[in-house]
Design a protein around this motif. Sequence first.
Motif, PDB file in Angstrom:
ATOM      1  N   THR A   1      -5.560  -3.736  -9.647  1.00  0.00           N
ATOM      2  CA  THR A   1      -6.306  -3.183  -8.517  1.00  0.00           C
ATOM      3  C   THR A   1      -5.689  -3.596  -7.194  1.00  0.00           C
ATOM      4  N   ALA A   2      -5.360  -4.869  -7.066  1.00  0.00           N
ATOM      5  CA  ALA A   2      -4.774  -5.354  -5.814  1.00  0.00           C
ATOM      6  C   ALA A   2      -3.464  -4.641  -5.509  1.00  0.00           C
ATOM      7  N   GLN A   3      -2.647  -4.404  -6.545  1.00  0.00           N
ATOM      8  CA  GLN A   3      -1.404  -3.660  -6.341  1.00  0.00           C
ATOM      9  C   GLN A   3      -1.704  -2.273  -5.776  1.00  0.00           C
ATOM     10  N   TYR A   4      -2.684  -1.608  -6.358  1.00  0.00           N
ATOM     11  CA  TYR A   4      -3.059  -0.267  -5.899  1.00  0.00           C
ATOM     12  C   TYR A   4      -3.584  -0.310  -4.463  1.00  0.00           C
ATOM     13  N   VAL A   5      -4.475  -1.235  -4.164  1.00  0.00           N
ATOM     14  CA  VAL A   5      -5.113  -1.280  -2.848  1.00  0.00           C
ATOM     15  C   VAL A   5      -4.099  -1.616  -1.758  1.00  0.00           C
ATOM     16  N   VAL A   6      -3.256  -2.595  -2.006  1.00  0.00           N
ATOM     17  CA  VAL A   6      -2.266  -2.969  -0.996  1.00  0.00           C
ATOM     18  C   VAL A   6      -1.278  -1.826  -0.775  1.00  0.00           C
ATOM     19  N   ASP A   7      -0.853  -1.165  -1.838  1.00  0.00           N
ATOM     20  CA  ASP A   7       0.066  -0.039  -1.696  1.00  0.00           C
ATOM     21  C   ASP A   7      -0.588   1.096  -0.911  1.00  0.00           C
ATOM     22  N   ALA A   8      -1.852   1.380  -1.206  1.00  0.00           N
ATOM     23  CA  ALA A   8      -2.561   2.430  -0.467  1.00  0.00           C
ATOM     24  C   ALA A   8      -2.727   2.056   0.998  1.00  0.00           C
ATOM     25  N   ALA A   9      -2.975   0.775   1.257  1.00  0.00           N
ATOM     26  CA  ALA A   9      -3.113   0.318   2.638  1.00  0.00           C
ATOM     27  C   ALA A   9      -1.819   0.499   3.413  1.00  0.00           C
ATOM     28  N   VAL A  10      -0.711   0.182   2.772  1.00  0.00           N
ATOM     29  CA  VAL A  10       0.593   0.383   3.413  1.00  0.00           C
ATOM     30  C   VAL A  10       0.791   1.865   3.728  1.00  0.00           C
ATOM     31  N   GLN A  11       0.448   2.722   2.790  1.00  0.00           N
ATOM     32  CA  GLN A  11       0.628   4.157   2.991  1.00  0.00           C
ATOM     33  C   GLN A  11      -0.198   4.658   4.173  1.00  0.00           C
ATOM     34  N   LEU A  12      -1.428   4.200   4.300  1.00  0.00           N
ATOM     35  CA  LEU A  12      -2.296   4.653   5.381  1.00  0.00           C
ATOM     36  C   LEU A  12      -1.900   4.055   6.732  1.00  0.00           C
ATOM     37  N   HIS A  13      -1.242   2.921   6.735  1.00  0.00           N
ATOM     38  CA  HIS A  13      -0.764   2.328   7.988  1.00  0.00           C
ATOM     39  C   HIS A  13       0.560   2.938   8.444  1.00  0.00           C
ATOM     40  N   GLY A  14       1.331   3.447   7.484  1.00  0.00           N
ATOM     41  CA  GLY A  14       2.632   4.001   7.847  1.00  0.00           C
ATOM     42  C   GLY A  14       3.680   2.922   8.058  1.00  0.00           C
ATOM     43  N   ALA A  15       4.719   3.268   8.799  1.00  0.00           N
ATOM     44  CA  ALA A  15       5.886   2.403   8.931  1.00  0.00           C
ATOM     45  C   ALA A  15       5.565   1.044   9.531  1.00  0.00           C
ATOM     46  N   ARG A  16       4.560   0.963  10.382  1.00  0.00           N
ATOM     47  CA  ARG A  16       4.236  -0.316  11.026  1.00  0.00           C
ATOM     48  C   ARG A  16       3.915  -1.397   9.994  1.00  0.00           C
ATOM     49  N   ALA A  17       3.388  -0.986   8.817  1.00  0.00           N
ATOM     50  CA  ALA A  17       3.017  -1.963   7.791  1.00  0.00           C
ATOM     51  C   ALA A  17       4.229  -2.595   7.130  1.00  0.00           C
ATOM     52  N   LEU A  18       5.401  -2.008   7.313  1.00  0.00           N
ATOM     53  CA  LEU A  18       6.612  -2.525   6.688  1.00  0.00           C
ATOM     54  C   LEU A  18       7.421  -3.407   7.622  1.00  0.00           C
ATOM     55  N   ARG A  19       6.933  -3.599   8.846  1.00  0.00           N
ATOM     56  CA  ARG A  19       7.634  -4.488   9.768  1.00  0.00           C
ATOM     57  C   ARG A  19       7.442  -5.934   9.333  1.00  0.00           C
ATOM     58  N   ARG A  20       8.519  -6.697   9.387  1.00  0.00           N
ATOM     59  CA  ARG A  20       8.461  -8.104   9.015  1.00  0.00           C
ATOM     60  C   ARG A  20       7.406  -8.815   9.850  1.00  0.00           C
ATOM     61  N   GLY A  21       6.529  -9.545   9.191  1.00  0.00           N
ATOM     62  CA  GLY A  21       5.472 -10.269   9.879  1.00  0.00           C
ATOM     63  C   GLY A  21       4.131  -9.576   9.882  1.00  0.00           C
ATOM     64  N   HIS A  22       4.087  -8.295   9.536  1.00  0.00           N
ATOM     65  CA  HIS A  22       2.813  -7.588   9.456  1.00  0.00           C
ATOM     66  C   HIS A  22       2.039  -8.098   8.237  1.00  0.00           C
ATOM     67  N   LEU A  23       0.721  -8.170   8.346  1.00  0.00           N
ATOM     68  CA  LEU A  23      -0.105  -8.637   7.241  1.00  0.00           C
ATOM     69  C   LEU A  23       0.201  -7.881   5.958  1.00  0.00           C
ATOM     70  N   LEU A  24       0.309  -6.575   6.034  1.00  0.00           N
ATOM     71  CA  LEU A  24       0.514  -5.782   4.827  1.00  0.00           C
ATOM     72  C   LEU A  24       1.922  -5.940   4.269  1.00  0.00           C
ATOM     73  N   GLU A  25       2.887  -6.167   5.127  1.00  0.00           N
ATOM     74  CA  GLU A  25       4.239  -6.464   4.633  1.00  0.00           C
ATOM     75  C   GLU A  25       4.202  -7.747   3.814  1.00  0.00           C
ATOM     76  N   HIS A  26       3.455  -8.734   4.305  1.00  0.00           N
ATOM     77  CA  HIS A  26       3.305 -10.003   3.601  1.00  0.00           C
ATOM     78  C   HIS A  26       2.565  -9.794   2.270  1.00  0.00           C
ATOM     79  N   LEU A  27       1.458  -9.068   2.303  1.00  0.00           N
ATOM     80  CA  LEU A  27       0.690  -8.851   1.082  1.00  0.00           C
ATOM     81  C   LEU A  27       1.467  -8.003   0.072  1.00  0.00           C
TER      82      LEU A  27
END
Length: 379
Positions: free
Chosen positions: A317-343
Amino acid sequence: MTAFSLEPEQLARCADLRALAADRLRPLAGKGEPGRVNRPLVAELGRLGLLRRLFTSGALDLCLMRESLAYACTEAETALALQGLGAHPVHAHGTDTQRARWLPRVSDGDAVAAFALSEPGAGSDAAALELRAEPDGPGRWRLTGEKCWISNAPEADLYTVFARTTPAAGARGVTAFLLPADRPGLTGTPLDMLSPHPIGALALDAVPVTADDVLGTPDRGFRVAMGTLNLFRPSVGAFAVGMAQAALDATLTHTARREAFGGKLRDLQTVAHQVAEMALRTEAARLMVYAAATAYDSGAPDVPGRAAMAKLLATETAQYVVDAAVQLHGARALRRGHLLEHLYREVRAPRIYEGASEVQRAVIAKELYARTAEREPSS
């Protein structure tokens, strides 16, 4: 939302722990070096009394601690969990002398513990381990072989090591040993892993051990390993739930503020339904984790199956939720230091360690068929 009818006192402790993790533990975590034991962080966990609770609390309290810490500071959560995993066999199976020597130091954050079960050829199939405990006189052995993928290695101060004392006996010929890191013949190598905490390999070259180093009973070490995992598998699920909740809350905030297509992201039905699915799965995983922990605390007979279900559902579930969160945030979630990049980096490993998802499915099926066989009348 209150899950599993937690008492107000439990909910208050969780809130306090999340705040404590954000204020006191996250700054220390930020100063740590990836791939190294963060000893100031471990020491602070000891000063706060959290490590001591590993040995005085039940499975549900362990889950609540891990979930709360994971929400605010995954590094602190992992440091706490590894102390518990490595030292729980000492707490549960150690002699008075072993416990008196090591548990106060682990509880204070002065000694770092590790659980050394996996090997290069025996990860998920723990009963296939090949580290040899060769007799060296009455009540004495020499350990020779390798351990691999060991969290906190090679920097731990003590290791719970599982070795084969009886060849070709499968799970029945394994013994658990308490091994101080300064024992002659024990060396370690760090592994460069996708993980903020250290993971390493151990080489054992005729390392001397005696009956005083045995945890539990010779040739019954597999029970020590499985008993430890039955306790910690639901709490791995709690770790995953904490990460999923953090990702979900970040997504709720982002989609409520983000302007897109003439309105807020949350106004798009596809987004709203995605967020609802994330919340649904997170809450379902949380309930299963709490149920498994409660079963453990009550001494229920179906703990292995419940523990496996909790770990499996929560980590997937966590894998699914974090991946979905990244998708909804877009590219900003993949920046080094972003909470979702870390998760996103953190969430992958729990589906593998302490029994991969496929192993959990095998455990669940085994328990189901065993229960069915017990109900069927004998022919």
